[in-house]
Design a protein around this motif. Structure first.
Motif, mmCIF file in Angstrom:
data_model
loop_
_atom_site.group_PDB
_atom_site.id
_atom_site.type_symbol
_atom_site.label_atom_id
_atom_site.label_comp_id
_atom_site.label_asym_id
_atom_site.label_seq_id
_atom_site.Cartn_x
_atom_site.Cartn_y
_atom_site.Cartn_z
ATOM 1 N N UNK A 1 0.833 -1.205 0.000
ATOM 2 C CA UNK A 1 0.000 0.000 0.000
ATOM 3 C C UNK A 1 0.869 1.258 0.000
ATOM 4 N N UNK A 2 1.888 1.251 0.833
ATOM 5 C CA UNK A 2 2.773 2.414 0.920
ATOM 6 C C UNK A 2 3.474 2.683 -0.406
ATOM 7 N N UNK A 3 3.913 1.623 -1.060
ATOM 8 C CA UNK A 3 4.597 1.777 -2.348
ATOM 9 C C UNK A 3 3.678 2.394 -3.402
ATOM 10 N N UNK A 4 2.383 2.065 -3.329
ATOM 11 C CA UNK A 4 1.447 2.544 -4.343
ATOM 12 C C UNK A 4 0.874 3.926 -4.035
ATOM 13 N N UNK A 5 0.679 4.221 -2.744
ATOM 14 C CA UNK A 5 -0.126 5.394 -2.409
ATOM 15 C C UNK A 5 0.530 6.377 -1.436
ATOM 16 N N UNK A 6 1.818 6.199 -1.161
ATOM 17 C CA UNK A 6 2.421 7.025 -0.115
ATOM 18 C C UNK A 6 2.342 8.523 -0.420
ATOM 19 N N UNK A 7 2.478 8.926 -1.679
ATOM 20 C CA UNK A 7 2.412 10.354 -2.007
ATOM 21 C C UNK A 7 1.005 10.908 -1.814
ATOM 22 N N UNK A 8 0.005 10.144 -2.213
ATOM 23 C CA UNK A 8 -1.383 10.573 -2.025
ATOM 24 C C UNK A 8 -1.724 10.655 -0.543
ATOM 25 N N UNK A 9 -1.250 9.695 0.220
ATOM 26 C CA UNK A 9 -1.540 9.685 1.651
ATOM 27 C C UNK A 9 -0.840 10.855 2.344
ATOM 28 N N UNK A 10 0.374 11.153 1.920
ATOM 29 C CA UNK A 10 1.093 12.278 2.501
ATOM 30 C C UNK A 10 0.342 13.584 2.273
ATOM 31 N N UNK A 11 -0.161 13.783 1.069
ATOM 32 C CA UNK A 11 -0.930 14.995 0.759
ATOM 33 C C UNK A 11 -2.219 15.044 1.569
#
Length: 217
Positions: free
Chosen positions: A85-95
């Motif tokens: 999950x982190x590899x796929x969505x870490x940038x979206x989650x950070x925002x």
């Protein structure tokens, strides 16, 4: 009535709202697991029921097998899921987190209920997996359930009466499903609580509706 009961996730409540990638047995509230088992036992006592489960990290595997005696109980690695999950969505989650922090800061409020998106995602994923397992099972067996129940182990203690109380399984429910057997059909609880969503509920559905559930995540 022939019923297939599908249960997924951790067997009881996690004693934290935060993500923990390496949960242990003692971090799970198993009291709620037993409440849930007794609830389903009462609900399904007059029906021919088979059970399929999907759990995380073998936690509660012994308890699930001893009480529910499932046809299948698959287990999945939470740590692997979280990394993926982190590899796929870490940038979206950070925002998302930054926007949330800004919103609370502007209103001078404390954010005491933050839950990572990955936790919700893991709930969707594990429900998807139990649905996939059920479809494979039904394809290879002659068992043809009249109703499929998709729920969670601790449903008996979820918030709100409609959420934790599936409607009685009787002739009225059977007739509804019989009249819709040629279509994907689902019965869901009334939910007017903002903190409750898809993973917190029970669902009655037929096999055609189950097909739609295999791509949740």
């Amino acid at each position: 009535m022939k019923i297939l009961l599908l249960l997924s996730g951790y067997p009881g409540n996690i004693n934290s709202i935060k993500d923990t990638k390496n949960l242990s047995h003692n971090q799970i509230n198993f009291d709620r697991f037993y409440f849930g088992y007794n609830y389903f036992k009462k609900l399904l006592k007059n029906h021919k029921t088979k059970v399929i489960c999907s759990i995380w990290d073998n936690i509660g595997l012994k308890e699930v097998r001893n009480l529910y005696k499932p046809e299948i109980c698959s287990t999945h690695n939470q740590n692997d899921f979280q990394k993926n999950f982190e590899n796929q969505f870490k940038n979206l989650e950070k925002c998302r987190i930054l926007r949330r922090e800004k919103w609370f800061r502007n209103l001078n409020l404390k954010d005491g209920s933050f839950v990572p998106t990955s936790r919700y995602a893991s709930q969707l994923f594990i429900r998807q997996e139990v649905c996939k397992t059920a479809l494979r099972y039904l394809k290879s067996r002659e068992f043809n359930p009249e109703i499929i129940i998709l729920s969670r182990f601790d449903i008996a203690t979820r918030g709100g009466v409609p959420i934790r109380n599936p409607i009685e399984i009787g002739n009225n429910l059977y007739s509804i499903f019989e009249s819709n057997k040629n279509n994907g059909f689902i019965v869901i609880p009334e939910c007017n609580q903002l903190n409750l969503g898809y993973p917190d509920m029970w669902y009655y559905l037929n096999k055609k509706a189950l097909l739609k559930m295999q791509n949740l995540y």
